[in-house]
Design a protein around this motif. Sequence first.
Motif, PDB file in Angstrom:
ATOM      1  N   ARG A  43       0.866  -1.176   0.000  1.00 22.73           N
ATOM      2  CA  ARG A  43       0.000   0.000   0.000  1.00 22.73           C
ATOM      3  C   ARG A  43       0.904   1.228   0.000  1.00 22.73           C
ATOM      4  O   ARG A  43       2.062   1.139   0.404  1.00 22.73           O
ATOM      5  CB  ARG A  43      -0.914  -0.005   1.232  1.00 22.73           C
ATOM      6  N   ASP A 102       1.284   5.047   1.400  1.00 22.36           N
ATOM      7  CA  ASP A 102       0.726   5.928   2.436  1.00 22.36           C
ATOM      8  C   ASP A 102      -0.570   5.346   2.989  1.00 22.36           C
ATOM      9  O   ASP A 102      -1.569   6.048   3.164  1.00 22.36           O
ATOM     10  CB  ASP A 102       0.465   7.332   1.867  1.00 22.36           C
ATOM     11  N   ASN A 103      -0.534   4.050   3.219  1.00 18.69           N
ATOM     12  CA  ASN A 103      -1.676   3.315   3.786  1.00 18.69           C
ATOM     13  C   ASN A 103      -2.909   3.306   2.897  1.00 18.69           C
ATOM     14  O   ASN A 103      -4.010   3.067   3.381  1.00 18.69           O
ATOM     15  CB  ASN A 103      -2.021   3.831   5.183  1.00 18.69           C
ATOM     16  N   LYS A 104      -2.719   3.577   1.630  1.00 22.44           N
ATOM     17  CA  LYS A 104      -3.858   3.530   0.700  1.00 22.44           C
ATOM     18  C   LYS A 104      -3.590   2.487  -0.376  1.00 22.44           C
ATOM     19  O   LYS A 104      -2.451   2.229  -0.737  1.00 22.44           O
ATOM     20  CB  LYS A 104      -4.065   4.888   0.037  1.00 22.44           C
ATOM     21  N   LYS A 105      -4.690   1.928  -0.866  1.00 23.48           N
ATOM     22  CA  LYS A 105      -4.609   0.978  -1.969  1.00 23.48           C
ATOM     23  C   LYS A 105      -3.962   1.676  -3.177  1.00 23.48           C
ATOM     24  O   LYS A 105      -4.205   2.868  -3.383  1.00 23.48           O
ATOM     25  CB  LYS A 105      -6.056   0.574  -2.298  1.00 23.48           C
ATOM     26  N   ASN A 157       3.696  -1.024   3.861  1.00 25.49           N
ATOM     27  CA  ASN A 157       3.233   0.335   3.574  1.00 25.49           C
ATOM     28  C   ASN A 157       4.399   1.158   3.041  1.00 25.49           C
ATOM     29  O   ASN A 157       5.384   1.376   3.743  1.00 25.49           O
ATOM     30  CB  ASN A 157       2.657   0.969   4.846  1.00 25.49           C
ATOM     31  N   THR A 194       6.297   4.401   1.965  1.00 22.56           N
ATOM     32  CA  THR A 194       6.357   5.863   2.108  1.00 22.56           C
ATOM     33  C   THR A 194       7.718   6.287   1.547  1.00 22.56           C
ATOM     34  O   THR A 194       8.656   5.481   1.519  1.00 22.56           O
ATOM     35  CB  THR A 194       6.284   6.308   3.591  1.00 22.56           C
TER      36      THR A 194
END
Length: 474
Positions: A285, A287-290, A328, A330
């Motif tokens: 993912r 930034d913690n998004k799909k 995750n 980043t």
Amino acid sequence: MLESGKISYNYDPMIQFYNTLTKQKEDFKPNEAPRVGIYSCGPTVYDRAHLGNLRAYVFADLLRRWLEKNNFQVTHVINVTDIGHLTSDQDTGEDKMALAVTREGLPMSIESLIKVGEKYTDLFLADIDALNIKHPHHLPRPSNHLAEQIELIKQLEEKGYAYRTSDGVYYDISRFATYGQLGNIDLAAQQESARIESNPEKRNPADFALWKFGPLGWESPWGHGFPGWHLECSAMSMKYLGESFDIHTGGVDHIPVHHNNEIAQSEAVSGKPLAHYWLHNEFIRIDNKKISKSLGNVLTIDDLQSQNISALGYRYWLLTGHYRSPMNLTWEALRAAETTYKKLVDFVVSLEAIAPTLSPDATTWQEKIINALSDDLNTPQALALIWEMIKDSSLSPAEKKAIILDFDQVFGLNLASARQEVVEAPNEVQALIEERERARANQNWPLADELRQRIADQGFELKDTPNGPTIKKI
Ligand code: AMP
Ligand code: ZN
């Protein structure tokens, strides 16, 4: 013992993998050792692979390298889907390849579809080269394997698993008693897709297309059209690896539909397990998004380079997570991984010699790392052990270098050729290095620092190593 840079250990680890089929870690025993067949579901070549997709192939590459390190003879197949993958895995929506043909402004035809497929296959190969992923032994595509796919449907029809409807030929899952062995069947998604685009002739919501009718495609005994997406993997895996092979890989998203369907198609015909070990990588993912187009976060290898992060720095970051753990991404995490990766490169480059034999202490480290990798490819633990080993003063630098380079055959971080980064100093820089060495010998640290700065001003970074100073272009 080291033989031509390869450590052959007198140690036969029991390799274990977590098998999605049995939901447990199992000892790895190939059908016909030392040969091992691996099939990895490959990309749909309608667009550039994103960083999440690429995790699936770094993982498959690690698996292959680890088995090869243990003297298995691996045949690795990755397919590239150039026809038949619809926007929903449940056989609804439009063909992803046809959408790409429109996006690229080409006339709608099979030739255009194949052209787009070839363009993105080339980009995929460039990405896997950048990530130091070994090329598979076979890279088959469904547009080249129509005869095999049509033959498979014929056999399914003869055995009573296939039925015709007005929009295609479907697989009747109720005829396959063990349908859904891999689990994770998402009934709600199936019902939702049936609601959106219902084919009232389908006998069960989870029945899936073996052949879809349409103007784009080829002739078949059932009508003009194209093969269903799941069919290609059954037909091509069995063609290249046999009806019952060792390992099948893919991302976790393939478990509920695609892989359950592959099993249903192949096993209905062969009566044998398609693959013995089913290994699935978890998702990345950002930034913690799909990762999705609508969120605008579809990053590729090129995006890494614009942030000064190397493809191998990304590979290093991937290895710091276990393939079955979601990760995750980043920029901060990637930058930290790049720095650590460079540190490892610098460490290896700074050491000249490679030990020809290992002391008992070094062998103990080696065994610990082997055990980590044998435990379902625990790369985060293996990397942590490498760093711990580097700090162990009971090992000689040459032993450390030998062990790191040996395991780099599995990590695939190209540490052995990192040496190429070391450059010959021009004469004026060489003179500054020598002057600095004299200053250091006289313990004149301010002068040594000033000379390091003057070397930097010339565009070179200087590092002191146990074997003397090395320099690198900044
Ligand atoms: P596709 O081209 O969509 O068929 O996907 C190619 C491979 O990438 C498949 O094995 C997927 O399971 C995998 N995949 C897709 N998205 C991700 C993600 N965000 N993280 C890890 N793997 C992914
Ligand atoms: Zn597949």
